[in-house]
Write an enzyme that holds these catalytic residues in place. Structure first.
Site, short mmCIF file in Angstrom:
data_model
loop_
_atom_site.label_atom_id
_atom_site.label_comp_id
_atom_site.label_asym_id
_atom_site.label_seq_id
_atom_site.Cartn_x
_atom_site.Cartn_y
_atom_site.Cartn_z
N SER A 1 4.70 2.56 7.96
CA SER A 1 4.35 1.42 7.12
C SER A 1 5.54 1.01 6.25
O SER A 1 6.14 1.83 5.57
CB SER A 1 3.17 1.78 6.22
N HIS A 37 0.81 -1.22 0.00
CA HIS A 37 0.00 0.00 0.00
C HIS A 37 0.85 1.27 0.00
O HIS A 37 0.35 2.35 -0.30
CB HIS A 37 -0.98 0.01 1.19
N ASP A 64 0.19 -7.63 1.51
CA ASP A 64 0.63 -6.24 1.62
C ASP A 64 2.15 -6.14 1.68
O ASP A 64 2.71 -5.42 2.51
CB ASP A 64 0.00 -5.57 2.84
#
Length: 460
Positions: free
Chosen positions: A220, A116, A146
């Site tokens: 992230s 993402h 992911d």
């Protein structure tokens, strides 16, 4: 370099010659190779944070964590009012910039991050802790987990992290989260492992490590490391009502991450094997309903035709309690372990059957060759031709109708694309089969598109 040190007693000239020969002929070439830590079972047992030295782990990790910037360009429809008053026509391009973190995993510039973080990017740039920036190429992604793999061409060997064994970490063990929140240079926070095998998705695919180390937007794709500086996870998401850190964060385990990126390096895509069963997690109420004593494990409701599970002899009613040496209490543990394996790998499946324990060797099957049947309707994943026909990137279709109740609708159903089931997006066979297995032959509402492009809503 150690060999050079051992030769200092010899003349300087001979030492230099020996070193040169070592560098040329004997020094290993680590380009494109992932480094895995040697097993180390020592634990900081009974020590408070003030008695544990985090500095070495932090120092080793911050230089291997990068800032990832992605640039995406999208077309925005023109404004009809602008067209009317000013004659403006045509779509306009809008540039968006997103940021996150990444972890260097090889000295020649392979970098792992979250899917993402770089999704839909037209340009990717990474900045090292020493402020050097490089353009990055996207090697491959696994949107389901992911995870994404990038590559940069640097003019020097890069610092990188060593992979640790995420299965070996324990709840309560100290970990560090390293990333670039709020566009700051590498930032380190500390916490403990709060839980393992957390399932945060509807399809039971993910198996996260939960930690209370502070993680915020921008973290992230960053590193979760143990106190030895070994990578045990890739920080992926937080649980928060505000969008900022509120106590819990989650990471993709390093063992799963390593398998994914090795697949991307070697094959260009993720090699996913399946066991070939559908079932439900046992708990107190479901066990009582089934009339079994066990309250942990996976109760097998169905064994897929032609799967490794069927060939090995698994049957409906078996309770899976262990895979190899890993205890299985729920779906997150089962799928988390299976996803570290590849098609044709053989795993030892321990089940309870008629009150007795037995172990069966099961060869994992390639996911794409299996189909799934529910209420007399056979489903299968879309192939490349199907995706082109329906102009979609994912989904499943109806392979065959075996239920005579729906025979009259064969022309509509045969080969139809399934959009959703009970309002849930039908992404792939794993998602759908996991959902339908819980319905236990109850009917579901399907949104489908037939081969001639007509949309229907039907209960089957």
């Amino acid at each position: 370099m150690k060999k050079f040190g051992s030769l200092l007693a010899v003349s300087l000239l001979s030492g230099a010659v020996t070193l040169g020969a070592y560098k040329f002929f004997l020094e290993p070439n680590n380009a494109g190779k992932i480094t895995v830590a040697s097993p180390n079972y020592s634990r900081n047992v009974g020590l408070g944070a003030e008695n544990i030295d985090f500095t070495t782990a932090a120092e080793n990790t911050v230089h291997a964590v990068v800032h990832v910037k992605n640039v995406s360009v999208s077309k925005v429809p023109s404004n009809p009012l602008m067209e009317f008053f000013y004659g403006y026509r045509g779509d306009r391009e809008q540039t968006q910039i997103g940021t996150g973190s990444g972890v260097i995993i090889t000295e020649d510039g392979y970098i792992v991050t979250n899917n993402h973080v770089i999704q839909d990017a037209t340009e990717i740039e990474v900045t090292l802790n020493n402020n050097k920036s490089y353009k990055a190429k996207l090697v491959g992604t696994d949107s389901k987990m992911d995870v994404a793999l990038l590559k940069v061409e640097a003019d020097e060997k890069l610092p990188y992290v060593v992979f640790g064994d995420s299965d070996a970490i324990k709840v309560g063990e100290w970990v560090l989260a390293v990333g670039n929140p709020y566009n700051l240079n590498s930032t380190v926070t500390a916490g403990i492992v709060s839980a393992k095998a957390r399932n945060l998705s509807n399809n039971g695919i993910q198996s996260f490590i939960q930690t209370d180390a502070a993680v915020n937007p921008g973290n992230s794709g960053g590193a979760l490391v143990n106190t030895r500086g070994e990578l045990v996870g890739i920080n992926t998401m937080i649980s928060s009502p505000t969008g900022s850190y509120a106590g819990y964060s989650f990471a993709v385990p390093s063992n799963l991450t390593r398998k994914i990126i090795e697949d991307l390096m070697q094959f260009g895509n993720v090699q996913r094997g399946v066991l070939g069963i559908e079932g439900r997690e046992l708990n107190s109420s479901y066990s009582k309903e089934l009339g079994v004593k066990e309250t942990q494990g996976i109760y097998v409701n169905l064994v897929t035709k032609n799967s490794g599970a069927e060939k090995a002899g698994l049957t409906k009613g078996d309770i899976i309690i262990q895979l190899d040496d890993k205890k299985i209490t729920g779906f997150a543990e089962l799928t988390g372990y299976i996803n570290t394996k590849r098609p044709n790998d053989v795993i030892q499946v321990t089940v309870l059957r008629d009150g007795k324990q037995r172990t069966l060797p099961v060869k994992l099957t390639k996911k794409e060759i299996l189909n799934y049947e529910f209420n007399g309707i056979e489903f299968e994943d879309l192939d490349a031709a199907d995706k082109k026909q329906f102009n979609v990137k994912e989904g499943i279709k109806i392979k065959k109708v075996n239920n005579p109740e729906f025979t009259e609708y064969n022309d509509i159903l045969d080969g139809a694309l399934i959009i959703s089931i009970d309002g849930m997006k039908a992404k792939d066979m794993e998602t759908v089969s996991s959902y339908l297995a819980k319905k236990e032959n109850q009917k579901a509402r399907y949104q489908i598109i037939s081969k001639n492009g007509q949309m229907y809503s039907i209960i089957m």
